[in-house]
Design an enzyme around this catalytic site. Structure first.
Site, PDB file in Angstrom:
ATOM      1  N   HIS A  13       0.868  -1.203   0.000  1.00 27.94           N
ATOM      2  CA  HIS A  13       0.000   0.000   0.000  1.00 27.94           C
ATOM      3  C   HIS A  13       0.895   1.240   0.000  1.00 27.94           C
ATOM      4  O   HIS A  13       1.478   1.589   1.016  1.00 27.94           O
ATOM      5  CB  HIS A  13      -0.900   0.014   1.243  1.00 27.94           C
ATOM      6  N   HIS A  15       1.564   5.371  -1.703  1.00 27.92           N
ATOM      7  CA  HIS A  15       1.201   6.540  -2.519  1.00 27.92           C
ATOM      8  C   HIS A  15       2.465   7.080  -3.162  1.00 27.92           C
ATOM      9  O   HIS A  15       3.360   7.578  -2.467  1.00 27.92           O
ATOM     10  CB  HIS A  15       0.542   7.610  -1.648  1.00 27.92           C
ATOM     11  N   LYS A  99      -9.303  -0.197  -5.856  1.00 26.96           N
ATOM     12  CA  LYS A  99      -9.357   0.482  -4.561  1.00 26.96           C
ATOM     13  C   LYS A  99     -10.681   1.205  -4.369  1.00 26.96           C
ATOM     14  O   LYS A  99     -11.100   1.990  -5.228  1.00 26.96           O
ATOM     15  CB  LYS A  99      -8.193   1.485  -4.462  1.00 26.96           C
ATOM     16  N   HIS A 136     -10.601   1.318   1.702  1.00 20.83           N
ATOM     17  CA  HIS A 136     -10.418   2.341   2.730  1.00 20.83           C
ATOM     18  C   HIS A 136     -11.670   2.226   3.590  1.00 20.83           C
ATOM     19  O   HIS A 136     -12.725   2.743   3.236  1.00 20.83           O
ATOM     20  CB  HIS A 136     -10.262   3.740   2.122  1.00 20.83           C
ATOM     21  N   HIS A 174      -4.701  -0.519   5.810  1.00 20.58           N
ATOM     22  CA  HIS A 174      -4.247   0.257   6.972  1.00 20.58           C
ATOM     23  C   HIS A 174      -5.184   0.126   8.173  1.00 20.58           C
ATOM     24  O   HIS A 174      -5.761   1.110   8.633  1.00 20.58           O
ATOM     25  CB  HIS A 174      -4.024   1.734   6.622  1.00 20.58           C
ATOM     26  N   ASP A 246       1.407   2.674   3.514  1.00 24.75           N
ATOM     27  CA  ASP A 246       0.557   3.860   3.311  1.00 24.75           C
ATOM     28  C   ASP A 246       1.406   5.131   3.352  1.00 24.75           C
ATOM     29  O   ASP A 246       0.908   6.203   3.738  1.00 24.75           O
ATOM     30  CB  ASP A 246      -0.574   3.934   4.331  1.00 24.75           C
TER      31      ASP A 246
HETATM   32  O1  DOR Z   1      -3.430   9.600   5.529  1.00 24.64           O
HETATM   33  C1  DOR Z   1      -3.769   9.298   4.396  1.00 24.64           C
HETATM   34  N1  DOR Z   1      -3.163   9.826   3.312  1.00 24.64           N
HETATM   35  N2  DOR Z   1      -4.786   8.439   4.230  1.00 24.64           N
HETATM   36  C2  DOR Z   1      -5.291   8.174   3.024  1.00 24.64           C
HETATM   37  O2  DOR Z   1      -6.210   7.410   2.940  1.00 24.64           O
HETATM   38  C3  DOR Z   1      -4.782   8.853   1.820  1.00 24.64           C
HETATM   39  C4  DOR Z   1      -3.410   9.311   2.003  1.00 24.64           C
HETATM   40  C5  DOR Z   1      -2.951  10.286   0.936  1.00 24.64           C
HETATM   41  O3  DOR Z   1      -3.139  10.008  -0.246  1.00 24.64           O
HETATM   42  O4  DOR Z   1      -2.367  11.313   1.284  1.00 24.64           O
HETATM   43 ZN    ZN Z   2      -3.377   5.100   1.482  1.00 21.15          ZN
END
Ligand code: DOR
Ligand code: ZN
Length: 346
Positions: A13, A15, A99, A136, A174, A246
């Site tokens: 997971h 970003h 997702k 989520h 998460h 995450d």
């Molecule tokens: O804290 C987070 N940041 N939770 C999420 O679900 C998305 C993520 C983000 O893309 O910044």
């Molecule tokens: Zn995330």
């Protein structure tokens, strides 16, 4: 234990963002992980195979020279996702999951699903092509207390979804509560990722000596009893639990602001943070399976063959890292950490 060599881990997971931000963060992940599930919450989101193909190409183009890294792509479920989108994505071979974000739940989730009950035909298609659903798992109703939103999602939606599509592989992403751990333990075809911040910190940490915006993520950190339940699950050796950082980069000025963004940046030192968490309960011997075996097994992918080595060696987490416009502040910036990835893809 002074050093630990394990099979190369993956991040289930992550970003990675896009453009210059992608270039700034990707080398950190590539140093530690062979593969990563790339979250689709770009603006606009990765909605179909064409978007996923283009995003994958941009990730591959941003890789440091001679790096080998496999981005595992995901689609962003919207009210308009069709069963044809699912079949096409599945046939691509590189889209590994879809997702679900409830509309408005978190960063770039405006295009998320407004009513999960309208997604049944898409879930049916995912179940038949065996494409996992990543959740989520939070309700967005502003009348539900932020600390109760994960539990409310399980009660209001997930129990029903689980029984309607028994063969659909689901990852509750998460997880932050003992309620989620219990749900995952009692449900077939269901797994969960766990972040380093939810293993190391609790909701009191957000207010330790003042307001700590870099400890703000969603789902928000919960009370200590939940952290303990997560740590127990992660270190239990149960294959339903695996690594997903995450890691979610936001520039400093977007975090330290009037209305700060949610997300902790951990890609720089993810394995070190997990090692610290596992060591805290004398469970370093369980780290390899959590980081390197359970994820690929659930996703039905081969395990990696290379290795990385973590060494007991104190170093200081940088206060900030280069990032477009404004620096990036890593999780626990400025603090010492006792483990270091010293061999592998470093
Ligand atoms: O804290 C987070 N940041 N939770 C999420 O679900 C998305 C993520 C983000 O893309 O910044
Ligand atoms: Zn995330």
């Amino acid at each position: 234990m002074e050093s630990l060599t394990i099979i190369q881990p993956d991040d289930w997971h992550l970003h990675l963002r896009d453009g210059e931000a992608l270039k700034a963060v990707l080398p950190h992940t590539v140093r530690q992980f062979a593969r990563a599930i790339a979250m689709p919450n770009l603006q606009p989101p990765v909605r179909n195979l064409a978007d996923a193909t283009a995003y994958r190409d941009r990730i591959l183009a941003a890789l440091p020279h001679s790096a080998t890294f496999e981005p595992l792509m995901t689609l962003y479920l919207t009210d308009n996702t069709s069963p044809d989108d699912i079949v096409a994505a599945s046939e691509s071979g590189f889209v590994k999951a879809v997702k679900y974000y409830p509309a408005g739940a978190t960063t770039n989730s405006d295009s998320g699903v407004t009513d999960i009950s309208k997604c049944d035909v898409v879930f049916k298609a995912m179940e038949s092509v065996d494409l996992p659903l990543l959740l989520h798992g939070e309700v967005t109703d502003r009348h539900v207390d932020i600390f109760d939103r994960e539990r409310a999602f399980i009660e209001n939606y997930l129990i029903d979804l689980r029984s309607k599509f028994p063969k659909l592989r689901i990852v509750l992403e998460h997880v932050t509560t003992s309620d989620s751990v219990e749900f995952v333990l009692s449900s077939d075809n269901t797994a969960a990722t766990i972040t380093p911040q939810h293993l190391l910190l609790n909701r009191t940490s957000i207010f330790q000596g003042g307001l700590r915006p870099h400890f703000y993520c969603l789902p928000i950190l919960k009370r200590e009893t939940h952290r303990e339940a997560l740590l127990e699950a992660a270190t239990s050796g149960n294959p339903k639990f695996f690594l997903g950082t995450d890691s979610a980069p936001h520039a400093r000025n977007r975090k330290e602001s009037f209305c700060g963004c949610a997300g902790c940046y951990s890609a720089l030192h993810a394995m070190e943070l997990y090692a610290e968490a596992f060591e805290s309960v004398n469970a370093l011997d369980k780290l390899e399976a959590f980081a390197s075996f359970h994820g690929p097994d659930f996703y039905k992918l081969p395990r990696n063959t290379g290795t990385i080595t973590l060494t007991k060696q104190s170093w200081t987490i940088p206060r900030e890292l280069p990032f477009p416009d404004s620096p990036l502040v890593p999780l626990r910036a400025g603090e010492d950490i006792e483990w270091k990835v010293t061999e592998g893809r470093v």
